[in-house]
Design a protein around this motif. Structure first.
Motif: not given
Length: 418
Positions: A10, A12, A14-16, A21, A154, A158, A289-290
């Motif tokens: 995914d 995102y 690590s952003l979860r 963050n 990942n 970011w 990132a994708y």
């Protein structure tokens, strides 16, 4: 998604993680504030001294303590709690920022000689270099304690993206604020920005200390990071590639001369050229990132640095503004690939109890290469001429890549699967 580790593909993932963050805010805000501060200081120092050499002294004042203290800082970071060190560094940056605010305020320094004001600015910049020596290894070590190992690639994407955005926006906003607010009020805003990473650090929980002394002496602990880098050829070669690319292939330091004497453009076009590299890096990092670089990342790293060298050669030979802009944009995209792969290599290959020391070694060779690269570019331009110096630097970069490909089978066979 409840389990980011289970969804490492995914973009995102690590952003979860809430703490990651906050980490991104820290990463962005620090480089954003420092590059803005550096821009404001350069402007003020040149106003006071009217001597280009005084600008070189600013970078020199910062890089000397950052490099000399790096081994000690890395050793200390590994032995202490990283969050606490970062908190102390943020407080130090705020105090130093307040000092620079006073030194750039004409009313505050009324009656003080120009030379004394300049010397005080250099002293505070020097102190900032001391803080920088601790920030880099602390930052690197902290990310590995926040993000699970399967998400390192990942998270590195970011993290690098936030750094690049800050590095691009800081100087641009710094110049704008000088025009709108004046030097000293712009500097006060920098101080306010430093409260964002301070608050974010408070929101991150204290992390465990993973250092294992194993009966080693102080000197052995101090040099262990250097020995690890030297013995781990993939890490050593990745650092060397990045260092030589920046040291010899960097053309950013000569952009004012190219814009004026070669491309015959004005300040607006110069601004586009200055931003092109960072914009290219940001484009790449959002793409990656994708589309993570999982398959044969070592070969991709070598091709990226080789392409970077070619772009620098094209830029050096170009007399067309749009071709030069495109060359810098593509060089930034390729540099973005290099940065992400190198950061992932460091995160995956470095033992948990040595992250501070290994990051300190990285900052010694890579973190200082921008300042040393600017010095090399200026010296080479004086010796060989503007265009030949840039073309020569690009050719040296190509030679380094070819040499690394030949002598490093570990780089060719590199696997970054966690």
């Amino acid at each position: 998604m409840d389990n980011p580790v289970a969804s490492k593909n995914d973009p995102y993932a690590s952003l979860r993680l809430p703490e990651f963050n906050y980490y991104l805010v820290i990463r962005f805000a620090i480089v954003f504030a420092l590059t803005m501060q550096f821009t404001i200081i350069e402007w003020k120092v040149y106003q006071l001294a009217h001597d280009p050499f005084s600008l070189g002294l600013i970078g020199l004042a910062e890089v000397i303590p950052a490099v000399l203290l790096a081994p000690f800082a890395g050793h200390l970071v590994d032995k202490l709690e990283k969050r606490k060190i970062m908190l102390l560094c943020m407080v130090a940056y705020i105090i130093l920022g307040l000092g620079l605010f006073l030194l750039t305020w004409d009313k505050a320094v009324a009656g003080i000689s120009t030379n004394r004001v300049l010397n005080c600015i250099y002293i505070l910049v020097f102190c900032g270099g001391i803080v920088r020596a601790f920030v880099s290894p602390s930052n690197f070590s902290l990310m590995a304690l926040i993000v699970p190992r399967p998400l390192y690639a990942n998270a590195s994407t970011w993290s690098s993206s936030s750094w690049q955005i800050g590095a691009m926006a800081g100087p641009a906003l710094g110049g704008l604020l000088i025009h709108l607010l004046g030097v000293h009020w712009a500097m006060l805003l920098v101080v306010c920005i430093f409260f964002a990473p301070l608050y974010s650090m408070i929101m991150i929980k204290p992390k465990p200390i993973l250092y294992k002394s194993q009966g080693e002496s102080f000197f052995e602990g101090l040099t262990k990071g250097m020995k690890f880098v030297w013995n781990t050829k993939v890490v050593l070669n990745a650092m060397a590639l990045d260092m030589f690319a920046v040291l010899f292939g960097g053309a950013v330091a000569l952009l004012p001369a190219f814009a004026t004497d070669i491309l015959h453009v004005g300040s607006l076009e110069f601004g586009f050229l200055r931003a092109a590299v960072a914009v290219g890096s940001i484009i790449t990092m959002f793409i990656l990132a994708y589309k993570p670089l999982v398959y044969r990342p070592g070969i991709k790293l070598l091709f990226a640095v080789f392409g970077f060298g070619l772009c620098i050669i094209v830029f050096g030979l170009s007399t067309n503004f749009y071709l030069s802009l495109l060359a810098l944009l593509v060089s930034g995209m390729l540099d973005g690939i290099s940065v992400i792969i190198r950061q992932t290599i460091l995160q995956l290959k470095t033992p948990d109890d040595m992250r501070g020391r290994v990051s300190a070694v990285s900052s010694m060779f890579i973190g200082s290469s921008n300042e040393l690269g600017a010095f090399e570019s200026g010296s080479a331009a004086r010796l060989m001429g503007l265009v030949p110096s840039v073309v020569f630097g690009g050719c040296v970069t190509l030679g380094v890549v070819i040499t690394t490909y030949i002598i490093s089978p570990a780089m060719r066979k590199l696997d970054l699967k966690a």
